[in-house]
Motif scaffolding. Structure first.
Motif, PDB file in Angstrom:
ATOM      1  N   VAL A 132       1.451  15.734 -16.457  1.00 25.10           N
ATOM      2  CA  VAL A 132       2.876  15.443 -16.282  1.00 25.10           C
ATOM      3  C   VAL A 132       3.185  15.214 -14.810  1.00 25.10           C
ATOM      4  O   VAL A 132       3.868  14.254 -14.436  1.00 25.10           O
ATOM      5  N   GLY A 133       2.656  16.095 -13.934  1.00 24.73           N
ATOM      6  CA  GLY A 133       2.883  15.913 -12.509  1.00 24.73           C
ATOM      7  C   GLY A 133       2.261  14.638 -11.970  1.00 24.73           C
ATOM      8  O   GLY A 133       2.809  13.997 -11.072  1.00 24.73           O
ATOM      9  N   ASP A 134       1.110  14.260 -12.531  1.00 22.13           N
ATOM     10  CA  ASP A 134       0.459  13.024 -12.091  1.00 22.13           C
ATOM     11  C   ASP A 134       1.265  11.788 -12.466  1.00 22.13           C
ATOM     12  O   ASP A 134       1.341  10.825 -11.701  1.00 22.13           O
ATOM     13  N   MET A 135       1.846  11.792 -13.651  1.00 18.22           N
ATOM     14  CA  MET A 135       2.433  10.587 -14.209  1.00 18.22           C
ATOM     15  C   MET A 135       3.887  10.362 -13.826  1.00 18.22           C
ATOM     16  O   MET A 135       4.379   9.242 -13.920  1.00 18.22           O
ATOM     17  N   LEU A 136       4.584  11.426 -13.430  1.00 21.79           N
ATOM     18  CA  LEU A 136       6.027  11.312 -13.234  1.00 21.79           C
ATOM     19  C   LEU A 136       6.403  11.417 -11.771  1.00 21.79           C
ATOM     20  O   LEU A 136       5.776  12.145 -10.989  1.00 21.79           O
ATOM     21  N   ASP A 137       7.457  10.711 -11.413  1.00 24.61           N
ATOM     22  CA  ASP A 137       8.067  10.876 -10.111  1.00 24.61           C
ATOM     23  C   ASP A 137       8.656  12.291 -10.015  1.00 24.61           C
ATOM     24  O   ASP A 137       9.060  12.874 -11.026  1.00 24.61           O
ATOM     25  N   LYS A 138       8.686  12.838  -8.815  1.00 21.80           N
ATOM     26  CA  LYS A 138       9.153  14.213  -8.652  1.00 21.80           C
ATOM     27  C   LYS A 138      10.561  14.413  -9.198  1.00 21.80           C
ATOM     28  O   LYS A 138      10.900  15.507  -9.677  1.00 21.80           O
ATOM     29  N   GLU A 163       0.809  -1.209   0.000  1.00 17.85           N
ATOM     30  CA  GLU A 163       0.000   0.000   0.000  1.00 17.85           C
ATOM     31  C   GLU A 163       0.850   1.271   0.000  1.00 17.85           C
ATOM     32  O   GLU A 163       0.348   2.338  -0.318  1.00 17.85           O
ATOM     33  N   ILE A 164       2.101   1.190   0.398  1.00 19.70           N
ATOM     34  CA  ILE A 164       2.967   2.358   0.406  1.00 19.70           C
ATOM     35  C   ILE A 164       4.118   2.107  -0.549  1.00 19.70           C
ATOM     36  O   ILE A 164       4.767   1.069  -0.480  1.00 19.70           O
ATOM     37  N   MET A 165       4.355   3.066  -1.445  1.00 19.40           N
ATOM     38  CA  MET A 165       5.429   2.917  -2.414  1.00 19.40           C
ATOM     39  C   MET A 165       6.400   4.067  -2.245  1.00 19.40           C
ATOM     40  O   MET A 165       6.021   5.166  -1.850  1.00 19.40           O
ATOM     41  N   SER A 166       7.665   3.801  -2.547  1.00 14.91           N
ATOM     42  CA  SER A 166       8.688   4.812  -2.356  1.00 14.91           C
ATOM     43  C   SER A 166       8.611   5.912  -3.395  1.00 14.91           C
ATOM     44  O   SER A 166       9.062   7.019  -3.159  1.00 14.91           O
ATOM     45  N   GLY A 167       8.059   5.651  -4.544  1.00 12.35           N
ATOM     46  CA  GLY A 167       7.949   6.648  -5.600  1.00 12.35           C
ATOM     47  C   GLY A 167       7.381   6.033  -6.850  1.00 12.35           C
ATOM     48  O   GLY A 167       7.293   4.810  -6.985  1.00 12.35           O
ATOM     49  N   LYS A 168       6.997   6.890  -7.768  1.00 13.18           N
ATOM     50  CA  LYS A 168       6.442   6.398  -9.021  1.00 13.18           C
ATOM     51  C   LYS A 168       7.555   5.779  -9.871  1.00 13.18           C
ATOM     52  O   LYS A 168       8.721   6.197  -9.785  1.00 13.18           O
ATOM     53  N   GLN A 184      -1.155   5.042 -18.915  1.00 12.98           N
ATOM     54  CA  GLN A 184      -2.155   4.520 -17.984  1.00 12.98           C
ATOM     55  C   GLN A 184      -2.053   5.326 -16.700  1.00 12.98           C
ATOM     56  O   GLN A 184      -1.034   5.290 -16.011  1.00 12.98           O
ATOM     57  N   GLU A 185      -3.100   6.078 -16.392  1.00 12.87           N
ATOM     58  CA  GLU A 185      -3.060   6.933 -15.215  1.00 12.87           C
ATOM     59  C   GLU A 185      -3.105   6.104 -13.932  1.00 12.87           C
ATOM     60  O   GLU A 185      -3.687   5.013 -13.895  1.00 12.87           O
ATOM     61  N   TYR A 186      -2.506   6.663 -12.885  1.00 13.29           N
ATOM     62  CA  TYR A 186      -2.553   6.019 -11.589  1.00 13.29           C
ATOM     63  C   TYR A 186      -3.913   6.267 -10.947  1.00 13.29           C
ATOM     64  O   TYR A 186      -4.454   7.374 -11.007  1.00 13.29           O
ATOM     65  N   SER A 187      -4.443   5.237 -10.319  1.00 13.18           N
ATOM     66  CA  SER A 187      -5.743   5.351  -9.659  1.00 13.18           C
ATOM     67  C   SER A 187      -5.614   6.208  -8.404  1.00 13.18           C
ATOM     68  O   SER A 187      -4.498   6.444  -7.905  1.00 13.18           O
ATOM     69  N   PRO A 188      -6.744   6.688  -7.858  1.00  7.59           N
ATOM     70  CA  PRO A 188      -6.664   7.444  -6.601  1.00  7.59           C
ATOM     71  C   PRO A 188      -5.960   6.672  -5.486  1.00  7.59           C
ATOM     72  O   PRO A 188      -5.217   7.265  -4.698  1.00  7.59           O
ATOM     73  N   ALA A 189      -6.190   5.355  -5.413  1.00  2.53           N
ATOM     74  CA  ALA A 189      -5.526   4.557  -4.375  1.00  2.53           C
ATOM     75  C   ALA A 189      -4.013   4.538  -4.592  1.00  2.53           C
ATOM     76  O   ALA A 189      -3.229   4.629  -3.630  1.00  2.53           O
ATOM     77  N   MET A 193      -2.240   6.883  -6.193  1.00  3.74           N
ATOM     78  CA  MET A 193      -1.731   8.220  -5.904  1.00  3.74           C
ATOM     79  C   MET A 193      -1.583   8.431  -4.401  1.00  3.74           C
ATOM     80  O   MET A 193      -0.618   9.048  -3.933  1.00  3.74           O
ATOM     81  N   GLU A 194      -2.531   7.913  -3.640  1.00  2.66           N
ATOM     82  CA  GLU A 194      -2.437   8.022  -2.187  1.00  2.66           C
ATOM     83  C   GLU A 194      -1.258   7.216  -1.668  1.00  2.66           C
ATOM     84  O   GLU A 194      -0.565   7.629  -0.731  1.00  2.66           O
ATOM     85  N   ALA A 195      -1.015   6.054  -2.278  1.00  2.00           N
ATOM     86  CA  ALA A 195       0.138   5.249  -1.883  1.00  2.00           C
ATOM     87  C   ALA A 195       1.450   5.960  -2.186  1.00  2.00           C
ATOM     88  O   ALA A 195       2.438   5.789  -1.474  1.00  2.00           O
ATOM     89  N   PHE A 196       1.453   6.774  -3.249  1.00  2.00           N
ATOM     90  CA  PHE A 196       2.649   7.558  -3.573  1.00  2.00           C
ATOM     91  C   PHE A 196       2.772   8.797  -2.692  1.00  2.00           C
ATOM     92  O   PHE A 196       3.725   9.565  -2.825  1.00  2.00           O
ATOM     93  N   GLY A 197       1.794   9.008  -1.821  1.00  2.00           N
ATOM     94  CA  GLY A 197       1.811  10.204  -0.990  1.00  2.00           C
ATOM     95  C   GLY A 197       1.262  11.413  -1.689  1.00  2.00           C
ATOM     96  O   GLY A 197       1.513  12.550  -1.276  1.00  2.00           O
ATOM     97  N   GLU A 198       0.496  11.220  -2.748  1.00  2.00           N
ATOM     98  CA  GLU A 198      -0.091  12.314  -3.506  1.00  2.00           C
ATOM     99  C   GLU A 198      -1.596  12.089  -3.584  1.00  2.00           C
ATOM    100  O   GLU A 198      -2.140  11.701  -4.618  1.00  2.00           O
TER     101      GLU A 198
END
Length: 435
Positions: free
Chosen positions: A145-151, A15-20, A220-225, A227-232
């Motif tokens: 772009v912000g949604d799909m890419l790691d910071k 459920e928690i990921m270090s980054g995209k 393929q966009e990241y789902s809300p779940a 994005m939450e796991a990525f901390g976003e």
């Protein structure tokens, strides 16, 4: 320690990921390729709509009224679409992609039908549809772009996006000239649009739709779940805007009064009728602010209260940048409206849109626009990140106060300009990354 243990437990559950996941250059291009087509649509509009209107019989004095749809639709559509796309999720289609896909389809239709118009009113309505559709497609793309890419890849992602914006603008501006060079007819009977423009719009519409479809089908966009796991976490469905509710409706009166005074001044001094639009917008914002405050006080959250609350609650620096943006976009629209007829009249000696000289001038203007777009995109790519760095400004402050360089810098307000642009760029980048 407790928080770290919780994160470890979630990580074990997936459920928690270090980054995209990091994307290669192909992935970065897939994310932003749709912008190439969208910018072709904008370039065709900006370089050719005065030509289209005059070919259909408009005088130069009527051009601003016919163009007025463009700034109005952008002003209204962008904040609404931005607000909605932050709160959308349509399963496999995603969060942002439904908007730029729908916008691309409608813009493609407008580009296909526009060259077939024989009436000014029809062309003006299609310009309204085209500009609104392009804004619907463009606004979510910026956040995509912000949604799909790691910071860590945001800078590279925005650089690729900027490159596609510049390339699309150059290609769209050059289309009629390229077709003219290939032997396509660049003149038409009175009241008709030349084939170079017709085919350019049709090709541009096809490329626009194909480019956006490429991004839709290859991402393929990241789902809300996720994005939450990525901390976003996605934008929350907030309650009433407490800051807005605390404001007095009387604070909106200056906007309404300013609109009324401007309208009265236009009538009294017989100024340009297009200023009535500005007067109406000022008064309308005042009325919308009153309604938003009353809704917030009643504990109701609506699209109006959210959008107006976001605008009214902007930091002071962003409000200053909004003022700069207002004047810069006013200047750009003046350029887009009048460059073709002025260049045709004073450089090519032509005022008749059916003449070969006028149509040659219109192609020449397209080439001019391709140059400024070709210069502006790399400049934005290279200069703005540099302005975001504080060192150059600090160096400027160390220049001796009695030097000629210091006097010139202070005379033209360069340090303040750099500070506003630098800080505003930083705010904008942070806002993009937080969406």
């Amino acid at each position: 320690m407790q928080r770290r243990a919780q994160q470890t437990d979630h990580h074990a559950e997936g459920e928690i990921m270090s980054g995209k996941p990091k994307l290669g250059w192909a992935g970065l291009c897939n994310v932003s390729f749709g912008f190439f087509g969208i910018q072709i649509g904008f370039a065709l509009q900006n370089a050719n709509m005065s030509r289209v209107f005059q070919s259909l019989g408009s005088s130069i004095d009527d051009l601003p009224a016919l163009w007025i749809a463009a700034p109005l639709t952008g002003l209204l559509v962008q904040p609404v679409i931005g607000h909605l796309s932050d709160r959308t999720w349509l399963g496999r289609l995603g969060r942002r992609r439904p908007y730029f896909l729908a916008g691309a389809v409608l813009a493609c239709l407008a580009l296909l039908v526009m060259p077939l118009q024989g009436m000014l009113l029809g062309a003006a309505m299609l310009l309204w549809m085209l500009d609104a559709s392009l804004n619907v497609a463009m606004e979510p793309f910026r956040a995509f772009v912000g949604d799909m890419l790691d910071k860590s890849q945001h800078t590279a992602g925005y650089a690729v996006q900027t490159a596609f914006i510049g390339a699309g603008a150059v290609v769209g501006s050059l289309f009629p000239s390229l077709l003219d060079a290939l032997g396509v007819a660049n003149i038409a009977p009175e009241g008709q649009i030349p084939d170079t423009v017709r085919y350019s719009f049709w090709a541009g519409g096809a490329i626009l739709l194909a480019a956006v479809l490429w991004t839709v089908l290859n991402t393929q966009e990241y789902s809300p779940a996720q994005m939450e796991a990525f901390g976003e976490a996605p934008a929350p469905e907030t309650g009433p805007d407490l800051a807005l509710a605390a404001r007095s409706p009387m604070g909106a009166l200056p906007w309404i009064i300013a609109g009324g005074l401007l309208a009265g001044g236009v009538a009294h001094w017989t100024l340009a009728k297009e200023l009535y639009l500005l007067a109406g917008l000022l008064a309308a914002y005042g009325a919308a602010l009153v309604a938003a405050i009353l809704l917030a006080r009643a504990g109701r959250t609506t699209l109006l209260s959210s959008v107006v609350g976001d605008f009214a609650g902007m930091p002071p620096l962003m409000k200053r940048l909004a003022l700069v943006q207002f004047f810069s976009w006013s200047a750009l629209f003046i350029m887009w409206i009048y460059t073709t007829p002025i260049v045709a009249q004073y450089h090519f000696g032509a005022t008749d849109p059916a003449s070969p000289a006028y149509q040659a001038a219109a192609n020449y203007v397209g080439r001019l626009f391709s140059i400024y777009n070709g210069v502006a995109a790399p400049a934005a790519l290279l200069v703005l990140p540099w302005l975001a760095h504080p060192v150059p400004l600090q160096q400027m402050k160390q220049v001796p106060r009695d030097s000629q360089h210091h006097r010139l810098v202070r005379l033209f307000g360069i340090p303040e300009f750099f500070r506003v642009v630098r800080e505003g760029w930083g705010v904008a980048v942070r806002a993009e990354k937080s969406t």
